[in-house]
Design a protein around this motif. Structure first.
Motif, PDB file in Angstrom:
ATOM      1  N   ASN A  22       0.823  -1.208   0.000  1.00  8.92           N
ATOM      2  CA  ASN A  22       0.000   0.000   0.000  1.00  8.92           C
ATOM      3  C   ASN A  22       0.859   1.261   0.000  1.00  8.92           C
ATOM      4  O   ASN A  22       0.532   2.242  -0.683  1.00  8.92           O
ATOM      5  N   ALA A  23       1.939   1.250   0.749  1.00  9.88           N
ATOM      6  CA  ALA A  23       2.828   2.414   0.791  1.00  9.88           C
ATOM      7  C   ALA A  23       3.480   2.653  -0.569  1.00  9.88           C
ATOM      8  O   ALA A  23       3.595   3.802  -1.019  1.00  9.88           O
ATOM      9  N   ILE A  24       3.881   1.583  -1.241  1.00 13.03           N
ATOM     10  CA  ILE A  24       4.482   1.722  -2.576  1.00 13.03           C
ATOM     11  C   ILE A  24       3.450   2.276  -3.557  1.00 13.03           C
ATOM     12  O   ILE A  24       3.752   3.171  -4.351  1.00 13.03           O
ATOM     13  N   LYS A  25       2.218   1.760  -3.497  1.00 14.86           N
ATOM     14  CA  LYS A  25       1.156   2.264  -4.383  1.00 14.86           C
ATOM     15  C   LYS A  25       0.883   3.742  -4.117  1.00 14.86           C
ATOM     16  O   LYS A  25       0.730   4.530  -5.058  1.00 14.86           O
ATOM     17  N   SER A  58      12.955   6.458  -1.970  1.00  9.71           N
ATOM     18  CA  SER A  58      11.753   5.934  -1.309  1.00  9.71           C
ATOM     19  C   SER A  58      11.236   4.693  -2.027  1.00  9.71           C
ATOM     20  O   SER A  58      10.902   3.688  -1.390  1.00  9.71           O
ATOM     21  N   TYR A  59      11.175   4.757  -3.335  1.00 12.72           N
ATOM     22  CA  TYR A  59      10.693   3.616  -4.108  1.00 12.72           C
ATOM     23  C   TYR A  59      11.650   2.435  -3.960  1.00 12.72           C
ATOM     24  O   TYR A  59      11.223   1.293  -3.740  1.00 12.72           O
ATOM     25  N   GLY A  60      12.938   2.713  -4.054  1.00 15.44           N
ATOM     26  CA  GLY A  60      13.931   1.652  -3.886  1.00 15.44           C
ATOM     27  C   GLY A  60      13.869   1.019  -2.506  1.00 15.44           C
ATOM     28  O   GLY A  60      13.974  -0.197  -2.360  1.00 15.44           O
ATOM     29  N   GLU A  85      14.554  -5.347  -9.760  1.00 17.56           N
ATOM     30  CA  GLU A  85      14.033  -4.044 -10.181  1.00 17.56           C
ATOM     31  C   GLU A  85      14.898  -2.917  -9.622  1.00 17.56           C
ATOM     32  O   GLU A  85      15.175  -1.937 -10.315  1.00 17.56           O
ATOM     33  N   ILE A  86      15.337  -3.069  -8.389  1.00 16.63           N
ATOM     34  CA  ILE A  86      16.247  -2.075  -7.806  1.00 16.63           C
ATOM     35  C   ILE A  86      17.507  -1.980  -8.641  1.00 16.63           C
ATOM     36  O   ILE A  86      17.977  -0.887  -8.986  1.00 16.63           O
ATOM     37  N   LEU A  87      18.069  -3.136  -8.985  1.00 14.11           N
ATOM     38  CA  LEU A  87      19.341  -3.169  -9.707  1.00 14.11           C
ATOM     39  C   LEU A  87      19.201  -2.697 -11.146  1.00 14.11           C
ATOM     40  O   LEU A  87      20.193  -2.319 -11.767  1.00 14.11           O
ATOM     41  N   GLN A  88      17.976  -2.690 -11.659  1.00 12.48           N
ATOM     42  CA  GLN A  88      17.742  -2.254 -13.033  1.00 12.48           C
ATOM     43  C   GLN A  88      17.094  -0.878 -13.121  1.00 12.48           C
ATOM     44  O   GLN A  88      16.779  -0.422 -14.224  1.00 12.48           O
ATOM     45  N   MET A  89      16.895  -0.251 -11.980  1.00 12.60           N
ATOM     46  CA  MET A  89      16.250   1.071 -12.018  1.00 12.60           C
ATOM     47  C   MET A  89      17.085   2.025 -12.864  1.00 12.60           C
ATOM     48  O   MET A  89      18.296   2.138 -12.667  1.00 12.60           O
ATOM     49  N   SER A  97      24.374   5.436  -1.414  1.00 10.64           N
ATOM     50  CA  SER A  97      23.130   4.740  -1.086  1.00 10.64           C
ATOM     51  C   SER A  97      23.402   3.290  -0.709  1.00 10.64           C
ATOM     52  O   SER A  97      24.188   2.592  -1.350  1.00 10.64           O
ATOM     53  N   PHE A  98      22.705   2.830   0.319  1.00 14.93           N
ATOM     54  CA  PHE A  98      22.815   1.446   0.757  1.00 14.93           C
ATOM     55  C   PHE A  98      21.907   0.519  -0.057  1.00 14.93           C
ATOM     56  O   PHE A  98      22.026  -0.703   0.026  1.00 14.93           O
ATOM     57  N   ILE A  99      20.990   1.071  -0.827  1.00 18.10           N
ATOM     58  CA  ILE A  99      19.936   0.261  -1.434  1.00 18.10           C
ATOM     59  C   ILE A  99      20.468  -0.758  -2.457  1.00 18.10           C
ATOM     60  O   ILE A  99      20.188  -1.958  -2.313  1.00 18.10           O
ATOM     61  N   PRO A 100      21.218  -0.370  -3.496  1.00 17.87           N
ATOM     62  CA  PRO A 100      21.680  -1.390  -4.447  1.00 17.87           C
ATOM     63  C   PRO A 100      22.588  -2.464  -3.828  1.00 17.87           C
ATOM     64  O   PRO A 100      22.357  -3.660  -4.072  1.00 17.87           O
ATOM     65  N   PRO A 101      23.589  -2.094  -3.002  1.00 15.26           N
ATOM     66  CA  PRO A 101      24.402  -3.175  -2.423  1.00 15.26           C
ATOM     67  C   PRO A 101      23.602  -4.083  -1.483  1.00 15.26           C
ATOM     68  O   PRO A 101      23.844  -5.291  -1.423  1.00 15.26           O
ATOM     69  N   THR A 102      22.623  -3.528  -0.787  1.00 14.22           N
ATOM     70  CA  THR A 102      21.805  -4.353   0.096  1.00 14.22           C
ATOM     71  C   THR A 102      20.940  -5.304  -0.713  1.00 14.22           C
ATOM     72  O   THR A 102      20.721  -6.464  -0.315  1.00 14.22           O
ATOM     73  N   ALA A 103      20.452  -4.859  -1.866  1.00 16.33           N
ATOM     74  CA  ALA A 103      19.685  -5.749  -2.744  1.00 16.33           C
ATOM     75  C   ALA A 103      20.550  -6.930  -3.190  1.00 16.33           C
ATOM     76  O   ALA A 103      20.079  -8.075  -3.247  1.00 16.33           O
TER      77      ALA A 103
END
Length: 128
Positions: A22-25, A58-60, A85-89, A97-103
């Motif tokens: 719901n938060a993503i939507k 936020s989306y990531g 999807e994160i890695l292909q954004m 950012s911590f997001i791609p390495p954490t993915a």
């Protein structure tokens, strides 16, 4: 982290997953006025690229959280989809950012769960 507390309670994981979905939507719906590019990938997923770092982060983060929840629910295919999807954004994250390495680490954790040490090691190496 808190997910390990929830790991043995699929019902709570599902409820948390519903909240994340719901938060993503909501994030996507509220951000539609600021679109720059919309295109589809070879996997037929639609990507929305917004012109601000806050949206990408936020989306990531939402995708990362959803992927972790799917991993704990042992829905590995769905978890991979979110991490991929994160890695292909198309929007690059800030280099700190911590997001791609954490993915990447989370993808490795899936392969550890599946007892595929070689694949797990591959993704752990990529995360560094």
């Amino acid at each position: 982290n808190g997910f390990y507390i929830l790991a043995n309670d699929a019902n709570r994981l599902e409820k948390t997953l519903d909240r994340v979905n719901n938060a993503i939507k909501d994030l996507q719906r509220n951000h539609l006025g600021e679109l720059v590019v919309v295109f589809s990938s070879p996997s037929n997923k639609i990507f929305v690229v917004a012109d601000d770092q806050f949206y990408a982060d936020s989306y990531g983060s939402g995708l990362l959280l959803r992927g972790v929840l799917y991993r704990f629910l042992k829905q590995y295919e769905k978890a991979h989809e979110n991490f991929d999807e994160i890695l292909q954004m198309p929007r690059e994250f800030d280099e700190r950012s911590f997001i791609p390495p954490t993915a990447l680490v989370e993808k490795a954790m899936i392969y550890i769960d599946l007892k595929d040490k070689d694949k797990a090691n591959e993704y752990l190496q990529r995360s560094m």
